[in-house]
Design an enzyme around this catalytic site. Sequence first.
Site, PDB file in Angstrom:
ATOM      1  N   ILE A  12       0.852  -1.186   0.000  1.00  9.33           N
ATOM      2  CA  ILE A  12       0.000   0.000   0.000  1.00  9.33           C
ATOM      3  C   ILE A  12       0.889   1.237   0.000  1.00  9.33           C
ATOM      4  CG2 ILE A  12      -1.740   1.330   1.274  1.00  9.33           C
ATOM      5  CD1 ILE A  12      -2.653  -1.309   2.532  1.00  9.33           C
ATOM      6  N   CYS A  68      10.039  -2.045   1.266  1.00 11.32           N
ATOM      7  CA  CYS A  68       9.382  -1.236   2.306  1.00 11.32           C
ATOM      8  C   CYS A  68      10.243  -1.057   3.547  1.00 11.32           C
ATOM      9  CB  CYS A  68       8.028  -1.838   2.674  1.00 11.32           C
ATOM     10  SG  CYS A  68       6.910  -1.927   1.261  1.00 11.32           S
TER      11      CYS A  68
END
Length: 224
Positions: A147, A177
């Site tokens: 996301i 990430c």
Amino acid sequence: MDTAANPVDWTIEGDSVPYAEAVQRMEARVDAIRSRNAREQVWLLQHPPLYTAGTSAQDGDLISARFPVFKSGRGGQYTYHGPGQRVAYVMLDLNRRKPDVRAFVHALEEWLIRALAQFNIKGERRSERIGIWVAHGDGREDKIAAIGVRLRHWVTFHGVSINVDPELEHFSGIVPCGVRHERFGVTSLAALGLPVTMADVDVALKIAFGEIFGPVADDQMIEG
């Protein structure tokens, strides 16, 4: 906002879309949504192999720039996009919904969790790690969906991605990430033994999106 009277456009792109072109098209759509000249949109696509750096990306997390690297205005750190990964760019007007970033991100997480549940995959949130994770019995956890969002005048863009059947080795060029731990990796539906098609994933995403965000228009297919 009367979502029934204003269903979200659901657009499926047939060809791989270069990243810079995708950002340009998103920004144009965001401007049109903000000025009420276009409906909200979910845009499903794939990219050629590339890395993007979010606003929190650390230089040391780029291990090997084997593919083009793009700086992105979305939140988050480094991620990989490429064939076999479904990218869903989400352009919603939170002014007409609920102007709450945390609630929006939570809704995106729930969307992914419900879509994965249709394939009997238990996707889970982690408060200290962004994205959706799959836990294994040996204590390992793998990320299956990412996301990264951005807002402009409360209109959202960028969005989410699900690993359907990408080349997982391509993630090794970055620290995905920013998560550095041998217990945490990256997985896909195919790696979990589910040889589903991209079309199967699109159907699951559409069903779950309607449950979370409201009515969706008929599919608009864009072929190259």
